[in-house]
Design an enzyme around this catalytic site. Structure first.
Site, short mmCIF file in Angstrom:
data_model
loop_
_atom_site.label_atom_id
_atom_site.label_comp_id
_atom_site.label_asym_id
_atom_site.label_seq_id
_atom_site.Cartn_x
_atom_site.Cartn_y
_atom_site.Cartn_z
N HIS A 141 0.83 -1.20 0.00
CA HIS A 141 0.00 0.00 0.00
C HIS A 141 0.87 1.26 0.00
CE1 HIS A 141 -3.57 2.42 0.70
NE2 HIS A 141 -2.97 3.00 1.74
N CYS B 82 -5.68 -12.93 65.86
CA CYS B 82 -5.53 -13.66 64.61
C CYS B 82 -6.48 -13.13 63.54
CB CYS B 82 -5.74 -15.16 64.83
SG CYS B 82 -7.29 -15.58 65.65
N HIS C 269 -10.08 -20.02 65.84
CA HIS C 269 -8.81 -19.42 65.42
C HIS C 269 -8.89 -19.15 63.92
CE1 HIS C 269 -4.58 -18.50 65.21
NE2 HIS C 269 -4.37 -19.48 64.33
#
Length: 488
Positions: A75, A167, A438
């Site tokens: 092109h 925790c 826990h």
């Protein structure tokens, strides 16, 4: 690298400006709208061979698509057109220079389009590659100790001391530290605190924690300052007894959200009526509630923000089944009649919850603790959850499409093309009974690399261990924003 383009691009901009690049980039690179994505999918084919690639380019001089396999060169020779846009990345190729050209003005246009594309896809924060400025580049050259990220790296992993039934806090902190976009935000030092005392700002404390986690040190950390800040700003959590990890998570986000506002200008605090702080950008979604009158089918819709989704655990099942129950239409019954604005009378109705917008991090709370006047108990039924989750079936746009049969009529709404896939990156588990339990957490350090966090102990885990765990809080991250890094 020269970012002022080449003489050919500069001559083109002088003659035609940047509008040709804006149009090509908006429609065929970033695809800033549903129409653009649809047009690219149906029309972006090489004019020479009719194929979608490889490496499709668009001519900047005329309407012409061509692949890099010789057709853009043909092109150029026939039309004397020498500037092309790579439709994958938006870079400009100059056929005369035989190289890709970088131009600062075009780069800024591309960044704006990327932000529009992200907004169209429901992504709060578009991915932008980090390019160091001059000062950062000089600092990197001076830095002798570099952190090498390898499949066996332990950077970002540190245990947390239990300060006496803390925790629950340790698990939530580990989750936040390993939230990918939150990590990137704090390690990039984006938070600019305007508080009179940074010692009272929880965001500043979290920012320091990220630096501690990624310093390379391996000794467990003590979170006494963070715990004191939470006690100060969320007094219902103050005390040395065990707290609920879910309640702590929500309270932490709330305090972080409020303290983030200290570093944001008033003009930046709201965008489209919503807070624009990093917490809301990552964790906030929109929950749509549709109440339908059973007499006239009139619909009353409200959309409320959410940070997480709490799901009932009826027994053994799956996360997808819990989400299906959560978004299933519910008949409210005669005891809960509402006043219909159309009928102007109290009518029975149905209510359905769906997700109008999805957050970057989808957080799910499995309601395992049942409290009633008769009994307090923990529900330990196994609920399976996937490593990869597609949230499309639970979206409001999907339900609308199903209701009107849009999928069969090829009239799919824009929301159906959003990437709603998520990847699991953290799981918080509760071990034991309601009275004596826990908390532990599984976190994904990198894709394919999982670790179990049990207070000060960090041990490597497999994905199967994670998926076989009981699951109390589940955290998923949008896959489209994941790093393509697999260390498995």
């Amino acid at each position: 690298m020269n970012d002022n383009g080449c003489i050919h691009l500069n001559n083109f901009k002088a003659a035609k400006g940047t509008n040709p690049y804006k149009i090509v980039h908006a429609f065929f690179v970033s695809c800033t709208s549903y129409e653009a994505r649809r047009y690219k999918a149906t029309s972006c084919l090489c004019f020479a061979c009719g194929q979608p690639g490889p490496r499709m380019h668009s001519c900047l001089h005329c309407i012409y698509f061509a692949c890099y396999a010789g057709h853009i060169q043909e092109h150029s020779k026939s039309k004397k057109h020498f500037l092309y846009v790579d439709l994958s990345y938006g870079n400009v190729f100059c056929a005369q220079c035989q190289d890709y050209i970088y131009d600062r003005e075009l780069t800024e246009i591309a960044a704006i389009h990327k932000a529009k594309e992200a907004k169209s896809l429901g992504i709060s924060i578009p991915f932008m590659p980090w390019l160091p400025n001059h000062n950062e580049a000089m600092a990197l050259r001076r830095l002798r100790k570099r952190r090498l990220i390898s499949p066996h790296t332990t950077i970002g992993l540190r245990g947390l001391q239990n300060l006496g039934s803390t925790c629950f806090m340790n698990c939530i902190v580990q989750t936040l530290i390993h939230t990918p976009l939150l990590r990137d935000y704090f390690l990039a030092e984006k938070h600019k605190c305007k508080s009179q005392s940074s010692s009272k700002c929880l965001v500043c404390e979290v920012s320091k924690l990220f630096q501690e986690f990624y310093s390379g040190a391996k000794t467990p950390l003590t979170l006494h300052r963070l715990l004191h800040l939470i006690w100060t700003h969320a007094r219902h959590l103050a005390g040395y007894e065990q707290q609920d990890a879910h309640e702590f998570f929500i309270a932490t986000l709330d305090v972080l959200h409020r303290h983030c506002m200290n570093g944001v200008e008033d003009t930046e605090k709201k965008e489209n009526g919503r807070c624009n702080c990093i917490i809301d950008q990552i964790f906030t979604g929109g929950l749509q509630s549709d109440v339908v009158c059973t007499s006239c089918s009139g619909v009353s819709t409200t959309i409320d923000p959410f940070w997480d989704i709490s799901l009932d655990v009826a027994g053994p099942g799956s996360l997808q089944a819990c989400l299906e129950r959560f978004t299933r239409a519910e008949h409210l019954g005669s005891a809960a009649k509402i006043k219909c604005s159309n009928c102007r009378a109290y009518r029975e109705s149905t209510k359905q919850l769906t997700l109008e917008t999805l957050p970057i991090v989808a957080s799910f709370h499995l309601k395992r603790f049942e409290h009633s006047s008769q009994i307090d108990r923990k529900i330990s039924a196994f609920v399976s959850f996937p490593a990869e989750l597609d949230m499309t079936p639970f979206m409001s746009s999907h339900r609308r499409a199903v209701d009107v049969g849009a999928a069969e009529n090829n009239n799919t709404p824009e929301g159906m093309f959003e990437d709603n896939r998520y990847s699991l990156f953290a799981v918080v588990n509760h071990l034991g009974s309601l009275d004596a339990g826990h908390y532990t957490a599984y976190v994904r350090q990198m894709k394919g690399s999982w670790f179990k966090c049990d207070d000060h102990m960090i041990t490597r885990a497999s994905l199967r261990e994670v998926l076989d765990s009981e699951g109390y809080l589940l955290f998923y991250h949008k896959t489209v924003l994941e790093y393509e890094c697999d260390v498995s």
